[in-house]
Design a protein around this motif. Sequence first.
Motif: not given
Length: 178
Positions: A95-102, A113-121, A135-139
């Motif tokens: 779900a974090g790949l699509i929108g804010p979760v947690g 802006n479509g960047l290939d980045v997933l943030f993890l806090q 994000g691509a690696a996680v996907g």
Amino acid sequence: MARHSMSGCTARTTFHLIGPQSWTAVPAALVYDSSDPFAVRVRFGDDGEDDRAHDGGSAFETAVQAAGADDDAYDTTPDEDGGVEWLLSRDLLRAGLIGPVGEGDVRLWPARNGLDVLFLQLRAPSGEALFEVSGAAVGHFLRETDALVPVGTESELLRVDEELTALLRGGTDNPTSH
């Protein structure tokens, strides 16, 4: 690229710890085991080398210090290789790949802006750390886990009914061991 076994897969990648003035690369592994089908483990400090130099501190510990926190801020203790492991929900990661979760200790969100980045806090009472990862690696990793255990079939692997029956009978037998 993910490494497979019959019961799981591992993908080594690099998380970047975002510090106040710089980023610190932290080697990590995403680990999935079908015996725990709802979970993904993130092993920080896992650089994929079997013969690691033990200098008294892992890359993760160095990165956490760079962010101004200490490793008391994290839920797990270092493993035998000096790394730290966090347990995340596979669904939360997806779900974090699509929108804010947690909320609470773990939050995820994709870059704008479509960047290939997933943030993890990651948060704990004594500190927090913010990472970015591809994000691509996680996907790709999640697609590998789906090939092993399709979404929606996880509970079929748990044998909860058998374990509950054994508990209610007062038995000490572990129904998952054969």
